[in-house]
Motif scaffolding. Structure first.
Motif, PDB file in Angstrom:
ATOM      1  N   ILE A  15       0.877  -1.170   0.000  1.00 44.48           N
ATOM      2  CA  ILE A  15       0.000   0.000   0.000  1.00 44.48           C
ATOM      3  C   ILE A  15       0.916   1.222   0.000  1.00 44.48           C
ATOM      4  O   ILE A  15       1.611   1.487   0.988  1.00 44.48           O
ATOM      5  N   PHE A  16       0.954   1.924  -1.123  1.00 41.57           N
ATOM      6  CA  PHE A  16       1.709   3.172  -1.245  1.00 41.57           C
ATOM      7  C   PHE A  16       0.698   4.265  -1.506  1.00 41.57           C
ATOM      8  O   PHE A  16       0.136   4.350  -2.592  1.00 41.57           O
ATOM      9  N   ARG A  17       0.447   5.105  -0.501  1.00 41.85           N
ATOM     10  CA  ARG A  17      -0.530   6.188  -0.633  1.00 41.85           C
ATOM     11  C   ARG A  17       0.158   7.529  -0.435  1.00 41.85           C
ATOM     12  O   ARG A  17       0.338   7.975   0.689  1.00 41.85           O
ATOM     13  N   ILE A  24       4.769   9.663  -3.485  1.00 43.12           N
ATOM     14  CA  ILE A  24       5.841   8.725  -3.142  1.00 43.12           C
ATOM     15  C   ILE A  24       6.714   8.579  -4.378  1.00 43.12           C
ATOM     16  O   ILE A  24       6.218   8.318  -5.472  1.00 43.12           O
ATOM     17  N   LEU A  25       8.021   8.744  -4.215  1.00 46.22           N
ATOM     18  CA  LEU A  25       8.955   8.678  -5.333  1.00 46.22           C
ATOM     19  C   LEU A  25       9.822   7.433  -5.221  1.00 46.22           C
ATOM     20  O   LEU A  25      10.508   7.231  -4.218  1.00 46.22           O
ATOM     21  N   ILE A  26       9.744   6.585  -6.245  1.00 48.39           N
ATOM     22  CA  ILE A  26      10.601   5.405  -6.329  1.00 48.39           C
ATOM     23  C   ILE A  26      11.441   5.597  -7.575  1.00 48.39           C
ATOM     24  O   ILE A  26      10.930   5.488  -8.692  1.00 48.39           O
ATOM     25  N   GLU A  46      -2.175  -1.348  -3.564  1.00 51.24           N
ATOM     26  CA  GLU A  46      -2.666  -0.033  -3.960  1.00 51.24           C
ATOM     27  C   GLU A  46      -1.498   0.923  -4.144  1.00 51.24           C
ATOM     28  O   GLU A  46      -0.647   1.059  -3.257  1.00 51.24           O
ATOM     29  N   LEU A  47      -1.464   1.563  -5.304  1.00 45.58           N
ATOM     30  CA  LEU A  47      -0.496   2.610  -5.588  1.00 45.58           C
ATOM     31  C   LEU A  47      -1.278   3.871  -5.916  1.00 45.58           C
ATOM     32  O   LEU A  47      -1.986   3.919  -6.919  1.00 45.58           O
ATOM     33  N   ASN A  48      -1.179   4.887  -5.076  1.00 46.08           N
ATOM     34  CA  ASN A  48      -1.882   6.143  -5.308  1.00 46.08           C
ATOM     35  C   ASN A  48      -0.880   7.283  -5.153  1.00 46.08           C
ATOM     36  O   ASN A  48      -0.207   7.391  -4.127  1.00 46.08           O
ATOM     37  N   HIS A  49      -0.764   8.105  -6.182  1.00 42.54           N
ATOM     38  CA  HIS A  49       0.201   9.198  -6.204  1.00 42.54           C
ATOM     39  C   HIS A  49       1.617   8.669  -5.968  1.00 42.54           C
ATOM     40  O   HIS A  49       2.307   9.080  -5.034  1.00 42.54           O
ATOM     41  N   LEU A  77      -4.530  -1.917  -7.704  1.00 42.54           N
ATOM     42  CA  LEU A  77      -5.216  -0.678  -8.055  1.00 42.54           C
ATOM     43  C   LEU A  77      -4.146   0.399  -8.154  1.00 42.54           C
ATOM     44  O   LEU A  77      -3.445   0.677  -7.174  1.00 42.54           O
ATOM     45  N   ILE A  78      -4.010   0.990  -9.347  1.00 45.40           N
ATOM     46  CA  ILE A  78      -3.028   2.049  -9.578  1.00 45.40           C
ATOM     47  C   ILE A  78      -3.792   3.306  -9.957  1.00 45.40           C
ATOM     48  O   ILE A  78      -4.574   3.286 -10.909  1.00 45.40           O
ATOM     49  N   SER A  79      -3.575   4.394  -9.215  1.00 48.40           N
ATOM     50  CA  SER A  79      -4.261   5.643  -9.542  1.00 48.40           C
ATOM     51  C   SER A  79      -3.332   6.832  -9.326  1.00 48.40           C
ATOM     52  O   SER A  79      -2.444   6.794  -8.466  1.00 48.40           O
ATOM     53  N   ASN A  80      -3.531   7.858 -10.152  1.00 46.95           N
ATOM     54  CA  ASN A  80      -2.795   9.115 -10.028  1.00 46.95           C
ATOM     55  C   ASN A  80      -1.286   8.903  -9.956  1.00 46.95           C
ATOM     56  O   ASN A  80      -0.590   9.585  -9.206  1.00 46.95           O
ATOM     57  N   SER A  81      -0.779   7.958 -10.717  1.00 47.54           N
ATOM     58  CA  SER A  81       0.635   7.615 -10.647  1.00 47.54           C
ATOM     59  C   SER A  81       1.333   7.900 -11.967  1.00 47.54           C
ATOM     60  O   SER A  81       0.688   8.037 -13.008  1.00 47.54           O
TER      61      SER A  81
END
Length: 166
Positions: A15-17, A24-26, A46-49, A77-81
């Motif tokens: 979960i990366f929110r 979040i920067l990878i 979940e990946l969001n932003h 679920l990937i959003s706003n990424s």
């Protein structure tokens, strides 16, 4: 920061929110960071932003994946990424045998395919694919194999030599 050939590998959902103001920067500052792999996670990640930047393909010894970010038998679920600039990998994002949703995301400067969906089902909506297939490589914005995918409000454009998107 993923440097010195480092990578993130998980057998559990992640979960990366982040937020619009604090994503979040990878990324890899030395261009050697290999990316993210989620394997056999039963529950949805979940990946969001989240911003992925300057990643390469994931490998370990003789074992190698074709992508910078992989979800294998792991719903996501990937959003706003944003997936920006990857190195050498055949795919920036590879989703295999998984249910997924990609919403309001950007894929830009992918070395080859931006997204590769294999034997999966899901939706890609409100997303853009820009300058896919860099370095004279003919990549696909979205590549499907044995999948059922609903697309809505998708933009795919290639940057030409004059820096105009077409």
């Amino acid at each position: 920061v993923l440097n010195n050939n480092s990578k993130l590998v998980s057998y559990s959902p992640i979960i990366f929110r982040g937020t619009e103001d604090e994503p979040i920067l990878i990324k890899s500052s030395d261009m050697s960071g290999q990316g993210l792999v989620i394997l056999n996670a039963r529950e949805q990640s979940e990946l969001n932003h989240v911003i992925f930047q300057n990643l390469s393909l994931v490998q370990e010894g003789d074992w190698q994946l074709t992508s910078s970010v992989t979800f294998y038998e792991s719903p996501v679920l990937i959003s706003n990424s944003r997936f920006i600039t990857n190195q050498v990998a055949d795919d920036y994002l590879n989703i295999i045998r998984s249910e997924f949703m990609i919403d309001s995301s950007l894929f830009e400067n992918s070395f080859a395919d931006a997204v590769d969906i294999d034997f999966s089902s899901g939706k890609i909506i409100n997303s853009s694919f820009l300058n896919v297939g860099t370095e004279n490589n003919n990549g696909d914005g979205i590549d499907f194999s044995g999948s059922v995918v609903e697309l809505e409000n998708i933009i795919i454009k290639k940057q030409e030599a004059d820096n105009e998107y077409r």
